[in-house]
Design a protein around this motif. Structure first.
Motif, PDB file in Angstrom:
ATOM      1  N   TYR A 115       0.943  -1.310  -0.100  1.00  0.00           N
ATOM      2  CA  TYR A 115       0.116  -0.001   0.203  1.00  0.00           C
ATOM      3  C   TYR A 115       0.707   1.407  -0.038  1.00  0.00           C
ATOM      4  N   PRO A 116       0.615   2.336  -0.946  1.00  0.00           N
ATOM      5  CA  PRO A 116       0.862   3.390  -0.696  1.00  0.00           C
ATOM      6  C   PRO A 116       0.752   4.554   0.248  1.00  0.00           C
ATOM      7  N   PHE A 117       1.382   5.497   0.348  1.00  0.00           N
ATOM      8  CA  PHE A 117       0.771   6.807   1.054  1.00  0.00           C
ATOM      9  C   PHE A 117       0.986   6.706   2.592  1.00  0.00           C
ATOM     10  N   ASN A 118       1.163   5.662   3.069  1.00  0.00           N
ATOM     11  CA  ASN A 118       1.074   5.673   4.612  1.00  0.00           C
ATOM     12  C   ASN A 118       2.133   4.774   5.357  1.00  0.00           C
ATOM     13  N   SER A 119       3.293   4.669   4.694  1.00  0.00           N
ATOM     14  CA  SER A 119       4.331   3.900   5.311  1.00  0.00           C
ATOM     15  C   SER A 119       5.039   4.486   6.324  1.00  0.00           C
ATOM     16  N   ILE A 120       4.730   6.234   6.587  1.00  0.00           N
ATOM     17  CA  ILE A 120       5.461   6.862   7.780  1.00  0.00           C
ATOM     18  C   ILE A 120       4.311   7.312   8.471  1.00  0.00           C
ATOM     19  N   ASN A 121       3.177   6.853   8.334  1.00  0.00           N
ATOM     20  CA  ASN A 121       1.956   7.355   9.251  1.00  0.00           C
ATOM     21  C   ASN A 121       2.017   6.498  10.458  1.00  0.00           C
ATOM     22  N   PHE A 122       2.101   7.090  11.503  1.00  0.00           N
ATOM     23  CA  PHE A 122       2.145   6.392  12.856  1.00  0.00           C
ATOM     24  C   PHE A 122       0.750   5.945  13.174  1.00  0.00           C
ATOM     25  N   TRP A 123      -0.124   6.246  12.777  1.00  0.00           N
ATOM     26  CA  TRP A 123      -1.509   5.279  12.774  1.00  0.00           C
ATOM     27  C   TRP A 123      -1.372   4.210  12.008  1.00  0.00           C
ATOM     28  N   ASN A 124      -0.546   4.044  11.298  1.00  0.00           N
ATOM     29  CA  ASN A 124      -0.235   2.580  10.582  1.00  0.00           C
ATOM     30  C   ASN A 124       0.856   1.881  11.074  1.00  0.00           C
ATOM     31  N   LEU A 125       1.576   2.577  11.957  1.00  0.00           N
ATOM     32  CA  LEU A 125       2.916   1.873  12.604  1.00  0.00           C
ATOM     33  C   LEU A 125       2.817   1.590  13.915  1.00  0.00           C
ATOM     34  N   ALA A 126       3.181   0.446  14.403  1.00  0.00           N
ATOM     35  CA  ALA A 126       3.241   0.398  15.933  1.00  0.00           C
ATOM     36  C   ALA A 126       4.314  -0.768  16.224  1.00  0.00           C
ATOM     37  N   PRO A 127       4.890  -0.874  17.367  1.00  0.00           N
ATOM     38  CA  PRO A 127       5.910  -1.852  17.640  1.00  0.00           C
ATOM     39  C   PRO A 127       5.217  -3.370  17.733  1.00  0.00           C
ATOM     40  N   ALA A 128       5.807  -4.164  17.089  1.00  0.00           N
ATOM     41  CA  ALA A 128       5.462  -5.444  17.068  1.00  0.00           C
ATOM     42  C   ALA A 128       6.377  -6.210  17.834  1.00  0.00           C
ATOM     43  N   CYS A 129       5.744  -7.632  18.319  1.00  0.00           N
ATOM     44  CA  CYS A 129       6.622  -8.619  18.904  1.00  0.00           C
ATOM     45  C   CYS A 129       7.503  -9.516  17.877  1.00  0.00           C
ATOM     46  N   HIS A 130       8.486  -9.975  18.370  1.00  0.00           N
ATOM     47  CA  HIS A 130       9.368 -10.684  17.359  1.00  0.00           C
ATOM     48  C   HIS A 130       8.588 -11.630  16.503  1.00  0.00           C
ATOM     49  N   GLU A 131       7.632 -12.351  17.229  1.00  0.00           N
ATOM     50  CA  GLU A 131       6.884 -13.412  16.606  1.00  0.00           C
ATOM     51  C   GLU A 131       5.964 -12.648  15.400  1.00  0.00           C
TER      52      GLU A 131
END
Length: 234
Positions: free
Chosen positions: A195-211
């Motif tokens: 998906y374009p347009f949201n790769s640096i939008n922190f509504w679309n970003l969150a820390p994830a566990c290793h698994e």
């Protein structure tokens, strides 16, 4: 299903604000704005300062950012008003993550594959640009970092606010807390590979566990399956 977490306002949101300006005020107005130049950014003083620093810099990240903004501007300049309106709907849809998560029927999502049907060259340039926005070689550039801050600080703010210490993607795995010397990697809800347009939008970003980050989520599409757009849950 996402594990509920508290969104963390942070200086890094300014990067998406810059991208919003570039999309709406530069690219979408390209057909009537004349040749590409620094004057196109005059209405956003901080972004103008970043673009000017990048213009005179020989750093790889600076050349990447400035060069792609200019190339995409050239491709947008050939679009019709109807086509630009369609891109505007896609941009808004891909960044309205609350409606995406709720599978709102009026949300207009666009993948690179959808754009490439009629705009192959533009899809390719957008893909390279938006995938490259979330790279340390860019985010570590002094001119940009002075405006948007540091992702390490965002992580510390996130874990200090979300004290449950659980992965927002699975709600099961633990994520490293404020006393760890390392942090978890961030993952995209709508994958940046698709998906374009949201790769640096922190509504679309969150820390994830290793698994989740390394084994399960990867680039799985939460909004589409092979049959098409996922139907809204009842």
């Amino acid at each position: 299903m996402l594990f509920p977490y508290t969104y963390v306002p942070h200086q890094m949101e300014k990067m998406q604000t810059f991208i919003d300006f570039i999309f709406h005020e530069v690219w979408c107005k390209a057909p009537t704005s004349g040749p590409f130049g620094l004057n196109l950014f005059d209405a956003n003083v901080e972004l103008r300062e970043v673009m000017e620093a990048f213009y005179y810099s020989d750093a790889q990240g600076a050349d990447f950012f400035y060069g792609h903004v200019e190339r995409i501007y050239g491709l947008f300049s050939a679009l019709t008003a109807v086509q630009i309106n369609q891109f505007g709907q896609w941009y808004h849809g891909n960044n309205d993550l609350e409606k995406v998560c709720a599978n709102h029927p009026e949300t207009h999502l666009a993948r690179y594959a959808d754009i490439a049907v009629n705009h192959k060259d533009l899809a390719a340039q957008l893909s390279t640009f938006f995938k490259g926005l979330y790279s340390q070689s860019l985010l570590d550039l002094a001119a940009l970092r002075a405006k948007i801050g540091d992702i390490e600080d965002h992580y510390q703010t996130f874990v200090a606010t979300n004290k449950a210490g659980k992965c927002p993607f699975c709600g099961i795995g633990d994520i490293k807390g404020e006393h760890h010397s390392k942090r978890e990697a961030y993952d995209h809800y709508l994958p940046k590979a698709l998906y374009p347009f949201n790769s640096i939008n922190f509504w679309n970003l969150a820390p994830a566990c290793h698994e989740c980050n390394s084994t399960y989520k990867l680039s799985k599409d939460p909004a589409h399956n092979p049959a098409g757009r996922l139907s809204r849950a009842v």
